[in-house]
Design an enzyme around this catalytic site. Structure first.
Site, PDB file in Angstrom:
ATOM      1  CB  ALA A  13      43.315   4.932   1.497  1.00  0.00           C
ATOM      2  NE  ARG A  24      48.405  -5.109  10.912  1.00  0.00           N
ATOM      3  CZ  ARG A  24      48.240  -4.004   9.789  1.00  0.00           C
ATOM      4  NH1 ARG A  24      49.129  -3.383   9.455  1.00  0.00           N
ATOM      5  NH2 ARG A  24      46.981  -3.657   9.675  1.00  0.00           N
ATOM      6  CB  CYS A  47      42.022  13.912   2.335  1.00  0.00           C
ATOM      7  SG  CYS A  47      40.961  12.766   1.903  1.00  0.00           S
ATOM      8  CG  ASN A 311      43.499   4.256   5.336  1.00  0.00           C
ATOM      9  OD1 ASN A 311      44.496   3.720   5.379  1.00  0.00           O
ATOM     10  ND2 ASN A 311      43.099   5.641   4.914  1.00  0.00           N
ATOM     11  CE1 TYR A 432      30.404  25.753  30.182  1.00  0.00           C
ATOM     12  CE2 TYR A 432      30.571  25.195  32.436  1.00  0.00           C
ATOM     13  CZ  TYR A 432      30.689  26.196  31.414  1.00  0.00           C
ATOM     14  OH  TYR A 432      30.398  27.349  32.123  1.00  0.00           O
ATOM     15  CD1 TRP A 440      21.680  24.657  28.959  1.00  0.00           C
ATOM     16  CD2 TRP A 440      21.427  22.787  28.029  1.00  0.00           C
ATOM     17  NE1 TRP A 440      21.123  23.835  29.687  1.00  0.00           N
ATOM     18  CE2 TRP A 440      20.697  22.737  29.102  1.00  0.00           C
ATOM     19  CE3 TRP A 440      21.118  21.552  27.128  1.00  0.00           C
ATOM     20  CZ2 TRP A 440      19.829  21.767  29.575  1.00  0.00           C
ATOM     21  CZ3 TRP A 440      20.438  20.268  27.617  1.00  0.00           C
ATOM     22  CH2 TRP A 440      19.812  20.438  28.791  1.00  0.00           C
TER      23      TRP A 440
END
Length: 459
Positions: A13, A24, A47, A311, A432, A440
């Site tokens: 990574a 680049r 992972c 990364n 919400y 809440w």
């Protein structure tokens, strides 16, 4: 003018992100990029290995972001099965051993990127190298474990360690039909949580049929007449095992850097400045699992082995090595995981971290639901919040619950990065609707309770 040469040690990574970002910035006529990787694969998601082993990800190659051939097509000379075994800082060169034929040679550099990753903790236990004992650090490790699972007729598995890899592998083995025992040193599973929150994880795992054995260490791995693993022993018990998976965490892989005299921190990781440049070395950068980074909450350095950071480090390194400027300010320690339907998340400091940093704090723990209580399928989650006693500054959040629990930790991660107080958090304008949250949100309920605790402490 001849092109400068950037040498990258490590093809995963951080290393390949750095190479790609630098490419680049500059073309091959300005910057030659040579990368050395000692393994068989590059640019893959470690992972994702537990989810490939479990069958959630069906193909190994789905974990590969870019093949060596694809890197070479972009004028990045990625050399596989090539191990750098010495860095000559003064001479600006590295010594490389070809693992295919054993030959060695030197390669010079104008710019060097150290991205050697981390190594799994593997104690010198009797029987630890026996057939049937597996780590899960690389794609090759994952394939070897799958081969064992397919060839083993027995149905007993032992996982050593109950961190992220340990609980994820417990789920994977359960899906393969094994009876799973997880043995760990800590009082509760998931030592990255406080024990009271880890207790919730342990109870849920036992409810899923996973046996957890805490507060003990493995003393030996026993083998049968065929030389294969047959059991795991602790000081006072023996557990049958047809397969053993090691998940005891990782440490920075910095032996090469140490031998070269590069600066290391208290956790054994390389020390860099905000541009990911190795301290005291103008033309050497480091990133990924081999470095220590600034903890924005405690103000000290810490080692966090995560692909997300690796990364980002690579992008920062590539931009700077390519002639631009970028910085990596630090981390707050956010991580999520799951075991079966249970989601686990944390960010910021645990209680022992806060004490270690000399902070006085209050805690607030609440139970809420992932959706409105009347909405079908509403499930409980527990949220624990730490706040600085005097100022009310948010210090950390831990969440254990079902679907929709873990990613709520991102709210807290943003609040930590912004240095918000728990009182300020109570007025956050969060989304919400009954399918997604109570009126809440659970994180805001915890913030309200933490705010009250701060006020009480100040009286």
């Amino acid at each position: 003018m001849a092109a400068e040469r950037m040498v990258v040690i490590g093809g995963d990574a951080a290393g390949m992100s750095a190479a790609s970002a630098a490419r680049r910035m500059k073309g091959p006529d300005e910057l030659e990029i040579v990368a050395f990787e000692r393994g068989h694969f590059a640019s893959y998601s470690a992972c994702g290995i537990p989810y490939w082993v479990s069958g959630d990800v069906t193909e190994r190659d789905d974990l590969i972001a870019r093949t060596p051939a694809e890197h070479r097509e972009r004028a990045i000379d990625l050399r596989m099965r090539s191990e750098v075994n010495k860095i000559d800082v003064a001479g600006q060169r590295v010594r490389v051993r070809d693992l295919t034929d054993g030959t060695e040679s030197w390669t010079g550099f104008d710019k060097l990127v150290v991205a050697t990753g981390a190594r799994p903790v593997r104690p010198a236990l009797p029987g630890i190298d026996a057939p049937g004992v597996h780590g899960v650090q690389t794609l090759g490790d994952g394939q070897a474990l799958l081969d064992t699972l397919g060839a083993t007729s027995g149905r007993h598995a032992v996982v050593v360690g109950a961190g992220y890899i340990g609980v994820e592998m417990a789920e994977a083995l359960l899906k393969h039909g094994f009876e799973v025992t997880v043995i760990h040193r800590g009082e509760q599973p998931m030592a990255t949580l406080d024990p009271d929150m880890g207790r919730l994880v342990g109870a849920a795992m036992r409810g899923m049929g996973i046996e957890t054995v805490g507060g003990t260490a493995v003393s030996a791995i026993l083998t049968g007449d065929d030389g294969r693993v047959r059991a795991v022993t602790t000081e006072d018990a023996e557990y049958p095992a047809d397969v053993v998976v090691l998940g005891m965490g990782v440490q920075p892989e910095t032996a090469l850097a140490r031998a070269a005299g590069l600066p290391l921190g208290p956790h054994g990781g390389l020390l860099t400045d905000l541009s990911m440049r190795v301290r005291g070395h103008e033309n050497i950068w480091a990133g990924g699992d081999c470095v220590e980074v600034l903890d924005l909450v405690s103000g000290s350095t810490r080692h966090v082995a995560l692909g997300t950071h690796a990364n980002k480090h690579g992008q920062i390194i590539g931009a700077n090595a390519g002639g631009g400027y970028a910085t990596f300010p630090g981390v707050v320690g956010t991580a999520v995981s799951k075991v079966c339907e249970l989601e686990i998340a944390r960010t910021g400091l645990r209680e022992k971290d806060a004490r270690g940093a000399g902070l006085q704090f209050v805690t607030a723990t609440i139970e809420s639901t992932n959706s409105a209580g009347y909405y079908p399928g509403a499930a409980l989650m527990t949220v624990k919040m730490l706040a600085e006693r005097r100022t009310g500054r948010l210090l950390g959040v831990q969440i254990v619950g079902r679907e929709g629990a873990a990613k709520r930790v991102d709210i807290a991660a943003v609040a930590l990065t912004a240095g918000m107080t728990v009182e300020r958090m109570t007025s956050l304008d969060l989304g919400y609707a009954p399918p997604f949250s109570p009126v809440w949100d659970p994180v805001l309920v915890a913030a309200r309770k933490a705010t009250a605790k701060v006020r009480e402490a100040g009286m």
